[in-house]
Design an enzyme around this catalytic site. Structure first.
Site, PDB file in Angstrom:
ATOM      1  N   HIS A  14       0.828  -1.207   0.000  1.00 44.22           N
ATOM      2  CA  HIS A  14       0.000   0.000   0.000  1.00 44.22           C
ATOM      3  C   HIS A  14       0.863   1.258   0.000  1.00 44.22           C
ATOM      4  O   HIS A  14       1.978   1.279   0.527  1.00 44.22           O
ATOM      5  CB  HIS A  14      -0.910   0.020   1.235  1.00 44.22           C
ATOM      6  CG  HIS A  14      -2.093  -0.885   1.120  1.00 44.22           C
ATOM      7  ND1 HIS A  14      -2.994  -0.784   0.075  1.00 44.22           N
ATOM      8  CD2 HIS A  14      -2.540  -1.901   1.926  1.00 44.22           C
ATOM      9  CE1 HIS A  14      -3.941  -1.705   0.240  1.00 44.22           C
ATOM     10  NE2 HIS A  14      -3.683  -2.391   1.335  1.00 44.22           N
ATOM     11  N   CYS A  35      -0.279   2.406  -4.655  1.00 45.27           N
ATOM     12  CA  CYS A  35      -1.051   3.603  -4.960  1.00 45.27           C
ATOM     13  C   CYS A  35      -0.219   4.851  -4.660  1.00 45.27           C
ATOM     14  O   CYS A  35       0.672   4.830  -3.804  1.00 45.27           O
ATOM     15  CB  CYS A  35      -2.328   3.629  -4.113  1.00 45.27           C
ATOM     16  SG  CYS A  35      -3.452   2.248  -4.401  1.00 45.27           S
TER      17      CYS A  35
END
Length: 374
Positions: free
Chosen positions: A184, A240
Site C-alpha cells: 500500500h 497507490c
C-alpha cells in the site's frame, strides 16, 4: 565376512585396505571400493565422541580450503568465482554479476481489511526475473515478506530502513542496485514546500499503523542522496500514489515525450551524489493501483509488476520508452478481460484499471535508445 583393523575413528578393509568411517547405528558395512562385507563390533559402532566431532569439522574445513585454493589456481589470476553451470531457468548466455544487489519487499497486511493477495507473488516473480534475466546472485537479494520466518526479514519499518542501508553500503562504480516494493501507498499533506502538489507520498510497512509510514523524503535521503558516481539505482514501486515516491528531479511525460521538472519549490536538493536513480511507479501520485490475474491466470499480482515482467520477457533488450508502451498495452489488455481482483475494485474503477506507469529520474536521460538493464 572379513577381519578389519581400526584406525582412529575409521575402519580399514582387510581386503583392499580402504579407510572408511562407519555409521555408528549399523551392524555391518560394505566397502565402497571392493564391496567386501565388514561386520562391526559394539566398540566400532559407538556414538561419535567430542574428539571425533572436532576431527570431522577439521576435515571439512581443510577440504573447503583446498577446493577454494584449487579454484583460485585455475583462474590464472582472474576472479576465483566460477559460474560454468547456469542456474535453473537461466541460459548459459546470462552473465552473473557480483556487483548487483536488490531489496524486494512485499507487504500483504494479513488478516486486515486492507489485505493484499498478490504482493508475495510479485516478490517471487521479481526475484526470478532478476536472477534468470539480469544475472543477480541469489545471495545478493534480500527478501522482506510476511512469509519469512526470520524476524529480520519481515517488512517492518525498521527492517525496510535497515535494508536500505545494506542496499547502498559500499557501492562502487558500475554497481547496480534495485529496490522493489509491492504494497500500500498513501498521500499526506505537507507544509515544507518540497512538493509541487502539496502532498508527500509514502509506502506502508506491515507495522505502519503503529510505527508509521516511510515518506518519500526519507526514501530519497536514504537511497537516492548517497548514491555515488557510477552506481545506478532502479526503484520499482507497485503501490497507490507512487508516481514521485522517490522525489526524483524529473518525471517523464508520455504524451509529450518530454521530461518535466519535478524539483521542489523550496529549492532543496533531491539529487544523488553522482549516481543515477531511476524509478518506475505503478501510477501517478493522485491515482490508485490495482491487482490483476491477467498475467498468471488465477494467481493475483500487482498490475505494474505483471506488466513489467511480461514486457521484459517478451523483449529483454527493451528501451525505457518501449517498456512504458508495452506495460500500458498489458494493462489495456487486462481491462478488456476485466481481471481486477474483487467486485468492489471493479465497481470502483468501472471495470477498468485507470493507472498508467510513471517514469521518474534523477537526470534527463534519453529513454528512446537506452535499454533497460537492472
Amino acid at each position: 565376512m572379513s577381519q578389519f583393523t581400526m584406525d582412529g575413528r575409521y575402519i580399514r578393509c582387510s581386503q583392499c585396505q580402504n579407510l572408511m568411517r562407519p555409521i555408528w547405528t549399523s551392524k555391518a558395512v560394505h566397502c565402497p571400493c571392493c564391496h567386501n562385507l565388514i561386520k562391526l563390533t559394539r566398540y566400532d559402532v559407538r556414538p561419535p565422541t567430542r574428539m571425533d566431532t572436532k576431527c570431522i569439522l577439521k576435515e571439512k574445513l581443510q577440504s573447503k580450503f583446498k577446493s577454494k585454493k584449487s579454484n583460485s589456481s585455475n583462474s590464472s589470476g582472474t576472479s576465483s568465482i566460477q559460474y560454468s553451470v547456469p542456474r535453473s531457468g537461466m541460459t548459459s548466455a546470462t552473465k552473473l554479476h557480483p556487483g548487483k544487489r536488490a531489496v524486494l519487499c512485499g507487504v500483504s497486511y494479513k488478516k486486515r481489511k486492507y489485505e493484499l493477495k498478490g504482493t508475495v507473488n510479485d516478490v517471487k516473480h521479481m526475484k526470478e526475473l532478476l536472477i534468470h534475466t539480469f544475472g543477480f546472485l541469489e545471495e545478493n537479494i534480500r527478501v522482506l515478506t510476511e512469509e519469512e520466518k526470520n524476524e529480520h526479514q519481515r517488512p517492518t519499518r525498521k527492517n525496510i530502513l535497515d535494508a536500505f542501508q545494506w542496499l547502498i553500503r559500499d557501492c562502487r562504480s558500475e554497481d547496480s542496485v534495485v529496490f522493489f516494493f509491492s504494497g500500500h501507498g498513501l498521500r499526506h499533506p505537507e507544509s515544507d514546500g518540497d512538493e509541487l502538489d502539496g502532498f508527500n507520498e509514502s509506502i506502508c510497512p506491515v507495522d505502519f499503523t503503529t510505527e508509521g509510514v516511510i515518506l518519500d523524503n526519507e526514501i530519497n535521503s536514504t537511497i537516492v542522496r548517497p548514491l555515488p558516481k557510477g552506481v545506478t539505482l532502479h526503484a520499482l514501486v507497485d503501490s497507490c500514489h507512487s508516481g514521485t515516491v522517490l522525489d526524483l528531479s524529473y518525471v517523464y511525460n508520455i504524451t509529450t515525450g518530454q521530461w518535466v521538472d519535478n524539483g521542489p519549490p523550496s529549492g532543496a536538493y533531491k539529487g544523488t551524489s553522482g549516481g543515477l536513480a531511476i524509478c518506475l511507479s505503478a501510477c501517478a501520485d493522485e491515482d490508485l493501483a490495482a491487482d490483476t490475474s491477467a498475467l498468471y491466470g488465477k494467481m493475483m499480482s500487482g498490475a505494474m509488476t505483471s506488466s513489467f515482467i511480461q514486457a521484459i520477457r517478451k523483449k529483454p533488450k527493451i528501451t525505457y520508452k518501449e517498456l512504458l508502451a508495452a506495460m500500458q498495452n498489458v494493462i489495456d489488455e487486462a481491462n478488456q478481460s476485466n481481471c481486477l481482483n474483487t467486485p468492489i475494485l471493479s465497481r470502483l474503477f468501472r471495470a477498468k484499471m485507470l493507472q498508467e506507469p510513471v517514469l521518474s529520474c534523477s537526470d534527463m536521460v534519453g529513454i528512446e535508445n537506452r535499454t533497460v538493464e537492472l
